[in-house]
Design a protein around this motif. Structure first.
Motif, PDB file in Angstrom:
ATOM      1  N   ALA A  10       0.829  -1.205   0.000  1.00 58.12           N
ATOM      2  CA  ALA A  10       0.000   0.000   0.000  1.00 58.12           C
ATOM      3  C   ALA A  10       0.865   1.257   0.000  1.00 58.12           C
ATOM      4  O   ALA A  10       0.568   2.222  -0.717  1.00 58.12           O
ATOM      5  N   ALA A  11       1.934   1.250   0.772  1.00 58.52           N
ATOM      6  CA  ALA A  11       2.844   2.407   0.807  1.00 58.52           C
ATOM      7  C   ALA A  11       3.501   2.611  -0.553  1.00 58.52           C
ATOM      8  O   ALA A  11       3.662   3.756  -1.008  1.00 58.52           O
ATOM      9  N   LEU A  12       3.848   1.541  -1.224  1.00 57.78           N
ATOM     10  CA  LEU A  12       4.455   1.642  -2.553  1.00 57.78           C
ATOM     11  C   LEU A  12       3.449   2.138  -3.587  1.00 57.78           C
ATOM     12  O   LEU A  12       3.786   2.961  -4.440  1.00 57.78           O
ATOM     13  N   VAL A  13       2.215   1.666  -3.501  1.00 59.85           N
ATOM     14  CA  VAL A  13       1.182   2.122  -4.436  1.00 59.85           C
ATOM     15  C   VAL A  13       0.884   3.599  -4.192  1.00 59.85           C
ATOM     16  O   VAL A  13       0.744   4.380  -5.136  1.00 59.85           O
ATOM     17  N   ASP A  14       0.815   4.001  -2.929  1.00 53.26           N
ATOM     18  CA  ASP A  14       0.613   5.421  -2.627  1.00 53.26           C
ATOM     19  C   ASP A  14       1.784   6.259  -3.152  1.00 53.26           C
ATOM     20  O   ASP A  14       1.575   7.362  -3.658  1.00 53.26           O
ATOM     21  N   ALA A  15       2.990   5.740  -3.046  1.00 54.66           N
ATOM     22  CA  ALA A  15       4.147   6.434  -3.598  1.00 54.66           C
ATOM     23  C   ALA A  15       4.039   6.529  -5.120  1.00 54.66           C
ATOM     24  O   ALA A  15       4.387   7.559  -5.715  1.00 54.66           O
ATOM     25  N   ILE A  17       1.315   6.782  -6.810  1.00 57.54           N
ATOM     26  CA  ILE A  17       0.336   7.846  -7.076  1.00 57.54           C
ATOM     27  C   ILE A  17       1.030   9.203  -7.033  1.00 57.54           C
ATOM     28  O   ILE A  17       0.812  10.050  -7.902  1.00 57.54           O
ATOM     29  N   GLU A  18       1.860   9.402  -6.038  1.00 55.01           N
ATOM     30  CA  GLU A  18       2.582  10.675  -5.908  1.00 55.01           C
ATOM     31  C   GLU A  18       3.521  10.890  -7.101  1.00 55.01           C
ATOM     32  O   GLU A  18       3.616  11.998  -7.627  1.00 55.01           O
ATOM     33  N   VAL A  19       4.201   9.839  -7.531  1.00 55.03           N
ATOM     34  CA  VAL A  19       5.102   9.942  -8.682  1.00 55.03           C
ATOM     35  C   VAL A  19       4.306  10.264  -9.947  1.00 55.03           C
ATOM     36  O   VAL A  19       4.704  11.132 -10.732  1.00 55.03           O
ATOM     37  N   LEU A  20       3.193   9.582 -10.145  1.00 55.26           N
ATOM     38  CA  LEU A  20       2.349   9.854 -11.313  1.00 55.26           C
ATOM     39  C   LEU A  20       1.909  11.309 -11.340  1.00 55.26           C
ATOM     40  O   LEU A  20       1.954  11.961 -12.385  1.00 55.26           O
ATOM     41  N   ALA A  21       1.486  11.830 -10.207  1.00 55.35           N
ATOM     42  CA  ALA A  21       1.016  13.214 -10.140  1.00 55.35           C
ATOM     43  C   ALA A  21       2.150  14.201 -10.407  1.00 55.35           C
ATOM     44  O   ALA A  21       1.945  15.218 -11.062  1.00 55.35           O
ATOM     45  N   ALA A  22       3.332  13.894  -9.923  1.00 53.94           N
ATOM     46  CA  ALA A  22       4.459  14.826 -10.053  1.00 53.94           C
ATOM     47  C   ALA A  22       5.216  14.688 -11.367  1.00 53.94           C
ATOM     48  O   ALA A  22       5.642  15.680 -11.957  1.00 53.94           O
ATOM     49  N   GLU A  23       5.373  13.454 -11.840  1.00 49.52           N
ATOM     50  CA  GLU A  23       6.250  13.197 -12.986  1.00 49.52           C
ATOM     51  C   GLU A  23       5.542  12.670 -14.226  1.00 49.52           C
ATOM     52  O   GLU A  23       6.150  12.544 -15.273  1.00 49.52           O
ATOM     53  N   ALA A  25       3.200   9.655 -16.328  1.00 54.04           N
ATOM     54  CA  ALA A  25       3.330   8.210 -16.549  1.00 54.04           C
ATOM     55  C   ALA A  25       4.750   7.810 -16.930  1.00 54.04           C
ATOM     56  O   ALA A  25       5.244   6.771 -16.510  1.00 54.04           O
ATOM     57  N   ARG A  26       5.418   8.645 -17.707  1.00 52.68           N
ATOM     58  CA  ARG A  26       6.795   8.295 -18.105  1.00 52.68           C
ATOM     59  C   ARG A  26       7.747   8.299 -16.922  1.00 52.68           C
ATOM     60  O   ARG A  26       8.760   7.620 -16.937  1.00 52.68           O
ATOM     61  N   GLY A  27       7.431   9.055 -15.904  1.00 55.79           N
ATOM     62  CA  GLY A  27       8.275   9.112 -14.715  1.00 55.79           C
ATOM     63  C   GLY A  27       8.024   7.994 -13.727  1.00 55.79           C
ATOM     64  O   GLY A  27       8.754   7.850 -12.741  1.00 55.79           O
ATOM     65  N   LEU A  28       6.978   7.197 -13.968  1.00 55.37           N
ATOM     66  CA  LEU A  28       6.648   6.115 -13.048  1.00 55.37           C
ATOM     67  C   LEU A  28       7.561   4.916 -13.308  1.00 55.37           C
ATOM     68  O   LEU A  28       7.302   4.100 -14.196  1.00 55.37           O
ATOM     69  N   THR A  29       8.610   4.853 -12.550  1.00 59.31           N
ATOM     70  CA  THR A  29       9.547   3.728 -12.618  1.00 59.31           C
ATOM     71  C   THR A  29       9.640   3.110 -11.225  1.00 59.31           C
ATOM     72  O   THR A  29       9.283   3.744 -10.228  1.00 59.31           O
ATOM     73  N   PHE A  30      10.130   1.891 -11.173  1.00 57.67           N
ATOM     74  CA  PHE A  30      10.317   1.251  -9.873  1.00 57.67           C
ATOM     75  C   PHE A  30      11.277   2.077  -9.015  1.00 57.67           C
ATOM     76  O   PHE A  30      11.052   2.262  -7.824  1.00 57.67           O
ATOM     77  N   ARG A  31      12.317   2.573  -9.619  1.00 55.73           N
ATOM     78  CA  ARG A  31      13.298   3.368  -8.885  1.00 55.73           C
ATOM     79  C   ARG A  31      12.666   4.641  -8.320  1.00 55.73           C
ATOM     80  O   ARG A  31      12.915   5.014  -7.170  1.00 55.73           O
ATOM     81  N   ALA A  32      11.814   5.311  -9.101  1.00 53.82           N
ATOM     82  CA  ALA A  32      11.144   6.524  -8.629  1.00 53.82           C
ATOM     83  C   ALA A  32      10.182   6.203  -7.481  1.00 53.82           C
ATOM     84  O   ALA A  32      10.086   6.972  -6.515  1.00 53.82           O
ATOM     85  N   VAL A  33       9.500   5.084  -7.570  1.00 49.42           N
ATOM     86  CA  VAL A  33       8.589   4.671  -6.499  1.00 49.42           C
ATOM     87  C   VAL A  33       9.383   4.356  -5.239  1.00 49.42           C
ATOM     88  O   VAL A  33       8.998   4.764  -4.133  1.00 49.42           O
ATOM     89  N   ASP A  34      10.491   3.650  -5.383  1.00 52.20           N
ATOM     90  CA  ASP A  34      11.344   3.351  -4.230  1.00 52.20           C
ATOM     91  C   ASP A  34      11.798   4.644  -3.550  1.00 52.20           C
ATOM     92  O   ASP A  34      11.744   4.761  -2.318  1.00 52.20           O
ATOM     93  N   ALA A  35      12.211   5.603  -4.343  1.00 52.13           N
ATOM     94  CA  ALA A  35      12.685   6.878  -3.783  1.00 52.13           C
ATOM     95  C   ALA A  35      11.549   7.611  -3.069  1.00 52.13           C
ATOM     96  O   ALA A  35      11.731   8.118  -1.956  1.00 52.13           O
ATOM     97  N   GLU A  36      10.383   7.677  -3.689  1.00 52.66           N
ATOM     98  CA  GLU A  36       9.237   8.365  -3.080  1.00 52.66           C
ATOM     99  C   GLU A  36       8.803   7.692  -1.786  1.00 52.66           C
ATOM    100  O   GLU A  36       8.417   8.356  -0.828  1.00 52.66           O
ATOM    101  N   VAL A  41      16.400   0.639  -2.920  1.00 50.18           N
ATOM    102  CA  VAL A  41      16.263   0.421  -4.359  1.00 50.18           C
ATOM    103  C   VAL A  41      16.005  -1.067  -4.605  1.00 50.18           C
ATOM    104  O   VAL A  41      16.642  -1.922  -4.016  1.00 50.18           O
ATOM    105  N   GLY A  42      15.041  -1.327  -5.455  1.00 51.76           N
ATOM    106  CA  GLY A  42      14.681  -2.704  -5.787  1.00 51.76           C
ATOM    107  C   GLY A  42      13.453  -3.205  -5.038  1.00 51.76           C
ATOM    108  O   GLY A  42      12.923  -4.272  -5.363  1.00 51.76           O
ATOM    109  N   THR A  43      12.989  -2.457  -4.062  1.00 53.40           N
ATOM    110  CA  THR A  43      11.838  -2.904  -3.270  1.00 53.40           C
ATOM    111  C   THR A  43      10.582  -3.016  -4.133  1.00 53.40           C
ATOM    112  O   THR A  43       9.880  -4.036  -4.093  1.00 53.40           O
ATOM    113  N   ALA A  44      10.269  -1.979  -4.896  1.00 52.22           N
ATOM    114  CA  ALA A  44       9.041  -2.003  -5.712  1.00 52.22           C
ATOM    115  C   ALA A  44       9.042  -3.169  -6.688  1.00 52.22           C
ATOM    116  O   ALA A  44       8.003  -3.793  -6.916  1.00 52.22           O
TER     117      ALA A  44
END
Length: 192
Positions: A10-15, A17-23, A25-36, A41-44
């Protein structure tokens, strides 16, 4: 192997959402989600089979978070069943959705991405259709004025007002938005 820690997921999915809003669809990467999410790194990538899975789960989570809480539902059921009560209900709806700014912006990104991803389009289509059907059924059972077509027209109208508020918030003042919601209810539902 996909992991099963529901709280972490749930925390990763919420992250996401934040990445999608800020960056977008092209910015939605596993690495960006991990950072948010502030996880290693690698968790998502341990929780989602691929980006399509991440997109799909983010879309489902936005709708989950946009649902009214039990107090709002109880308040809605206890109000009057006239046009003014309907307008109050619609103003509360616009306010509730607009208060989850990143979620709604993420949803807009997901809708655009759905034009390129058939699986995501299918999931979003089913979810939006189910929400429309649920809103029409709730409306018909509530005794509020208007019919199913009025509900659909209000959904379409208010969605664009929300987009305007979230993307270009200075186009209309808060008072103008309130007046527009009231006018939409009056004109679409009628004076009955």
């Amino acid at each position: 192997m996909v992991r099963r820690n529901d709280q972490r997921r749930a925390a990763l999915v919420d992250a996401a959402i934040e990445v999608l809003a800020a960056e977008g669809a092209r910015g939605l990467t596993f690495r960006a989600v991990d950072a948010e999410a502030a996880v290693p790194v690698g968790t998502a990538s341990n929780y989602f089979a691929n980006r399509d899975d991440l997109f799909t789960q983010a879309g489902a989570r936005v709708y989950e978070r946009l649902q009214p809480d039990e107090a709002a539902i109880a308040r809605q059921r206890s109000t009057g069943h006239d046009r003014e009560a309907y307008a109050v209900l619609m103003r509360e709806l616009v306010s509730r959705i607009a208060s989850f700014r990143t979620g709604y912006l993420a949803l807009l990104e997901l809708r655009l991405e759905a034009t390129r991803r058939p699986e995501l389009r299918e999931v979003l289509t089913q979810r939006v259709r189910a929400d429309i059907d649920a809103n029409v059924a709730y409306h018909e059972a509530s005794g509020l004025p208007g019919d199913g077509t009025a509900v659909k027209l209000l959904i379409l109208t208010l969605n664009w007002l929300i987009v305007e508020q979230l993307t270009l918030p200075d186009v209309f003042t808060e008072a103008e938005r309130e007046e527009l919601v009231t006018a939409a209810v009056e004109r679409i539902v009628g004076r009955g």
